[in-house]
Design a protein around this motif. Structure first.
Motif, PDB file in Angstrom:
ATOM      1  N   LYS B  93       0.858  -1.189   0.000  1.00 51.22           N
ATOM      2  CA  LYS B  93       0.000   0.000   0.000  1.00 51.22           C
ATOM      3  C   LYS B  93       0.886   1.229   0.000  1.00 51.22           C
ATOM      4  O   LYS B  93       1.985   1.136   0.560  1.00 51.22           O
ATOM      5  CB  LYS B  93      -0.948  -0.009   1.199  1.00 51.22           C
ATOM      6  N   PRO B  94       0.495   2.355  -0.571  1.00 53.30           N
ATOM      7  CA  PRO B  94      -0.697   2.498  -1.400  1.00 53.30           C
ATOM      8  C   PRO B  94      -0.432   1.959  -2.805  1.00 53.30           C
ATOM      9  O   PRO B  94       0.715   1.883  -3.220  1.00 53.30           O
ATOM     10  CB  PRO B  94      -0.914   4.019  -1.424  1.00 53.30           C
ATOM     11  N   HIS B 120      -3.368  -4.322   1.815  1.00 51.16           N
ATOM     12  CA  HIS B 120      -4.074  -3.640   2.906  1.00 51.16           C
ATOM     13  C   HIS B 120      -4.118  -4.619   4.077  1.00 51.16           C
ATOM     14  O   HIS B 120      -5.137  -5.254   4.338  1.00 51.16           O
ATOM     15  CB  HIS B 120      -5.497  -3.277   2.483  1.00 51.16           C
ATOM     16  N   PRO B 168      -3.096   5.246   4.646  1.00 49.11           N
ATOM     17  CA  PRO B 168      -3.632   4.128   3.846  1.00 49.11           C
ATOM     18  C   PRO B 168      -4.171   2.991   4.715  1.00 49.11           C
ATOM     19  O   PRO B 168      -5.188   2.364   4.374  1.00 49.11           O
ATOM     20  CB  PRO B 168      -2.412   3.668   3.030  1.00 49.11           C
ATOM     21  N   HIS B 169      -3.519   2.722   5.860  1.00 48.25           N
ATOM     22  CA  HIS B 169      -4.019   1.672   6.749  1.00 48.25           C
ATOM     23  C   HIS B 169      -5.468   1.974   7.159  1.00 48.25           C
ATOM     24  O   HIS B 169      -6.350   1.131   7.064  1.00 48.25           O
ATOM     25  CB  HIS B 169      -3.162   1.600   8.014  1.00 48.25           C
ATOM     26  N   LEU B 171      -7.581   4.293   5.965  1.00 49.25           N
ATOM     27  CA  LEU B 171      -8.517   4.477   4.852  1.00 49.25           C
ATOM     28  C   LEU B 171      -8.927   3.119   4.282  1.00 49.25           C
ATOM     29  O   LEU B 171     -10.060   2.938   3.848  1.00 49.25           O
ATOM     30  CB  LEU B 171      -7.880   5.352   3.771  1.00 49.25           C
ATOM     31  N   SER B 172      -8.020   2.153   4.291  1.00 47.65           N
ATOM     32  CA  SER B 172      -8.393   0.814   3.804  1.00 47.65           C
ATOM     33  C   SER B 172      -9.419   0.184   4.753  1.00 47.65           C
ATOM     34  O   SER B 172     -10.328  -0.519   4.309  1.00 47.65           O
ATOM     35  CB  SER B 172      -7.157  -0.079   3.655  1.00 47.65           C
ATOM     36  N   THR B 175     -12.812   2.067   4.038  1.00 47.81           N
ATOM     37  CA  THR B 175     -13.489   1.683   2.804  1.00 47.81           C
ATOM     38  C   THR B 175     -13.950   0.225   2.853  1.00 47.81           C
ATOM     39  O   THR B 175     -14.897  -0.150   2.169  1.00 47.81           O
ATOM     40  CB  THR B 175     -12.584   1.911   1.574  1.00 47.81           C
ATOM     41  N   SER B 305      -8.981  -6.968  -0.865  1.00 50.27           N
ATOM     42  CA  SER B 305      -8.289  -5.690  -1.067  1.00 50.27           C
ATOM     43  C   SER B 305      -7.923  -5.617  -2.540  1.00 50.27           C
ATOM     44  O   SER B 305      -6.776  -5.742  -2.929  1.00 50.27           O
ATOM     45  CB  SER B 305      -7.053  -5.612  -0.187  1.00 50.27           C
ATOM     46  N   VAL B 313      -8.635   4.248  -2.019  1.00 47.83           N
ATOM     47  CA  VAL B 313      -7.719   4.794  -1.015  1.00 47.83           C
ATOM     48  C   VAL B 313      -6.841   5.882  -1.643  1.00 47.83           C
ATOM     49  O   VAL B 313      -6.657   6.966  -1.062  1.00 47.83           O
ATOM     50  CB  VAL B 313      -6.864   3.663  -0.389  1.00 47.83           C
TER      51      VAL B 313
END
Lengths: 333, 333, 333, 333
Positions: B93-94, B120, B168-169, B171-172, B175, B305, B313
């Motif tokens: 990620k990302p 993710h 990113p952690h 936001l993953s 989502t 993911s 993300v």
């Protein structure tokens, strides 16, 4: 020194308990609109006169000082009336609902030579006083950020949103600890009950330096968090008010910027060292505060939580409300 | 199934350790630009071929899948090359540095009938999977807010700021858990090392409903906090990743809005009930994830993911960067 | 230096992982009675020879040292055989099942000029080493008590009770930190599964001074606690192994005895001051320990966790077992 | 109902505050040997008569009940005098200094038809009442052990050691929760101030079943711990009184004994499931207790913390003192 207390609801009893313990202070009056609260005050303190009309206090010439523990909307009219009748005033936070109201109160107090003090209780805790000491001697170096979280399943207020209810505590701490003047405020929040008042809100305050302060206030949290992180160039600090002891911890941790970095070397070096939790004064903050108020009145001193401090908090809240209404975005202080 | 690993720095060894444990998987290659990292990989896994040139992997026709554990800027060119040489891809990620790059990768994978999965990791933890289960069955009711804090004294990155490194952690997780599409993003931050990259940042995501998500990421915190609060109309949840057990706690607490409130009655009723911490699957997330990747390749399944998740993300991060550069203010997703 | 590992069950893989990382060490053999464990070792470390018969290791003349990670009952015969075939030995705790066995092993090692080291892992942690440093410089003053709790929902052992399973850790810490020789041991416990082996036990060790040490070990606790309190005349210390950081905290707290007390004055004065958490070395204890073993072999050094230390732990356990069997009561060490 | 309070030192003010809030109760007298304490009581409660002589209370015929908050040695003579003058009595824990004294008080109360209640405050907390409910419905199954820790940097007492000072709290909880009669007590401790009174002590209580109870009390701990673990055959419970909320947690964890185990199979199976923290009644325990006392007097009810309960606690303490003096070893209750 004769004192009158207006408001015997949630916070009033705490003020009463502390005021009655001070040597040389006589709480002569207690007023509340509700008869049951007056009866309760009378049962506990039979020597205090109770009334549902604060005018009885204002018109008592022997009363020197008035303590206001009433809803926010009433701070301005009651404080104004008290100052007009030449009484010193200790008023619940926030000082007033608008900057204009706050300025008028400040000016009136100044004109009449009276003490106008705001009940910024946290400023009188051993923890916050120790934090000020630590910052003022340069222990933390240059301040980088202040991050504050004050959340719990809170009592919804009718007349103010979560920002005006909870953030005054943290903003009073910010303005007590940080001397640089705040420049811009942005705030964002949400209302989940349809009351028109945000129950969750985030507020950011920026400064001319790259210091940044952020506040999370929330009436809808399942857990109670009361924590402030302060990052500095030399050391960092955590203030966790939920800790039974060691509420303030100083960490000898940080980063050191390299001046001659190259693309292949790290830009910064790390440092992790010891942690240190200073001994704190454990007296009840409200006891310290009530004595401080009495002392300010007696010796014409400027309170730590002066009208100016109260006004700066209102200024920040007013800017935050503007930003909140606009859906975020910077508003100058 | 033959696999090649590109990058044996910080995260690569964890991927290697997990990949080599899977039945039927052969890690044939490991590439890293640094000779000492190649030597270390060779010492630990003598059966793996090492190289400083990832082209050796892309041109090996027997390699079916490539795992990329390299710096962010290299995700796009390496993933593109891997997909072009008809290899399935699991990428750190990302997914990419821009939405445009991410879309191109997604389209290329689709065109070539290949799996493109983003690492993710948190989506594969017992905690987050249990949270999804709890939310999906309606245990929390309508979601009110998600508040995430991920702070510690972190390794400064050279090529990305704290938002692109840590958010990113979270936001993953957002989502993965929340099905409603995000609408606007705002972000504010500060750079205290003069590197031009924020080391402290706050990000807010808003939705068409009054659900609100907020993220605090910070490389300059003296303490490590990894906590997410989720408030719902029925119940509330706390995910504290620093807890050794009971990482997820569900609180039977909340408020109930009164429809016919009057000025003298409370607008809302309170409810505080039991707390409940469900048993969680304890397997290492990366082991679950690596097996999931292998399964997706074998049975042509869509990863949890997926490229689409990775792209969302990146979309949120790109909007956040725009807002950050503008000093805050809403940016549409 | 060529090494053979006997036992690839629960702890063996950790020893293997650390041994293989040491420069100049070759793990030549791994033996385990179970074929699946041998296969797993072979898959992970293809360069290691596997066998179900430890004799293959003992008879390999090029093997200099043997590491034993097998059940308690086998420590004595395997260590004896290894020492007899002139191999240095690192053996799991406890050293042996009886003092007699332990003494025989110690004497045999001495006679053959071999290193016999016991795997007292905690002695090699940054936390315990820092504690020793703090105590040795007199920071705590005279030691008053050591109180240790090591409880969790633990794996029931077949061949040893909870005392022999868990207490070796804490007794090894006690004997490492405290130089005064222990005099009496008492222990009490209970067996709730009908296995004849206690699953909950309390053990007390007394000394000629009024220093007292107490141990709570428990396989039936719903929560994991790993905590040691040490009280001294000058300062006090808490070692909480469950803390992610700040595992060791030193409190400037205590009491001062008044010499000329009267009936109306307090017998003691209180002191509560700052708390201080020293920075700890974070390397994995087992890595430090394995390197220490190699160093002791190479340079003929006495290990921190020598046969003598291992023997003292067995002496305390043997006395505790006697007391336990008698339903409590003091047993001389 | 007219009440007299004897003792306005550390605990007396809390009793006074709660007694004066009860509808229909008049605190007529407050006695204390120290003039400054009498003055403080008078300042706070001008309607209460103060005296340095408790006889004034005993000889006031209109006083129905007496509350004793005085040092331990005075419980027996004061309670005896109060019962002799036909007053109901609520006395601080422990009931008396010896079983003989306690029995005399119990008999006298019975003979005169008076309520004799002991201030076992914890029995009136929401936490302990909920624990009793959970145990009584069989939620925990058969009880295996109770492990209690009550340690902090405590006020040294002049007339009692740490066992008599702190253990009454935990023993009152034990005897409230567990219906099986205790059989044997052993205790060991140490005195580090030369006062002749132990400041650290460990106490074990055994029963005819294999249930075991253990208590750690300590005036010399740098940190405050107030925790009880209770293990049962079905579930386990942790009561942590230092938690601001969720003081009681029930863990669906345990072991199940296998009946037909072989040497190669585990003797027991493990079970780890959810954790559950029930909602607790949050009223101040002392308020509940004072009301309970008034109710017992009015309606001739047997208190939860009756003379019999108080006597059992004294019986356990007396046995513990005997064991302590003998350096450990079992003493029958």
């Amino acid at each position: 020194m004769r004192v009158g207390l207006v408001g015997y609801g949630y916070w009033g009893p705490n003020l009463m308990r502390n005021l009655t313990e001070i040597e040389g202070v006589e709480v002569r009056w207690c007023s509340d609109q509700r008869a049951d609260r007056c009866a309760l005050a009378k049962k506990r303190y039979p020597f205090v006169k109770v009334t549902d009309n604060p005018e009885d206090i204002f018109t008592d010439r022997e009363v020197e000082a008035v303590v206001l523990a009433t809803p926010v909307f009433s701070h301005y009219p009651l404080a104004k009336r008290a100052l007009a009748t030449h009484k010193h005033v200790l008023v619940e936070k926030p000082l007033a609902r608008t900057v204009a109201e706050g300025e008028e109160l400040r000016d009136l107090a100044e004109k009449n030579g009276l003490v106008l003090m705001v009940d910024h209780t946290f400023v009188y805790t051993g923890a916050v006083r120790k934090m000020k000491e630590i910052i003022d001697v340069g222990e933390l170096g240059d301040l980088h950020y202040l991050d504050s979280v004050r959340v719990n399943l809170g009592l919804f207020q009718h007349d103010v949103d979560v920002l005006w209810d909870l953030a005054p505590h943290d903003l009073s701490i910010l303005t007590y600890l940080v001397h640089e003047p705040p420049r811009y405020v942005s705030a964002i929040g949400a209302d989940h009950t349809g009351s028109g008042l945000s129950d969750v809100a985030y507020m950011t305050v920026t400064f001319d330096s790259n210091f940044i302060a952020h506040f999370h206030v929330n009436w809808l949290s399942p857990v109670k968090v009361r924590q402030i992180l302060i990052g500095g160039s030399r050391r960092m600090l955590v203030y966790n008010d939920m800790e039974p002891s060691e509420k303030v911890r100083v960490y000898d941790r940080g980063v050191r910027v390299r001046t001659e970095e190259s693309i292949h070397r790290a830009l910064v070096d790390y440092r992790t060292g010891d942690m240190w939790a200073p001994k704190l004064e454990l007296r009840e903050a409200l006891a310290v505060e009530c004595e401080h108020f009495v002392e300010c009145v007696r010796f014409k001193k400027m309170p730590w939580s002066s009208a100016a401090a109260g006004l700066l908090v209102v200024r920040l809240l007013e800017a935050a409300s503007k930003s909140l209404a606009a859906g975020g975005g910077s508003v100058p202080v």
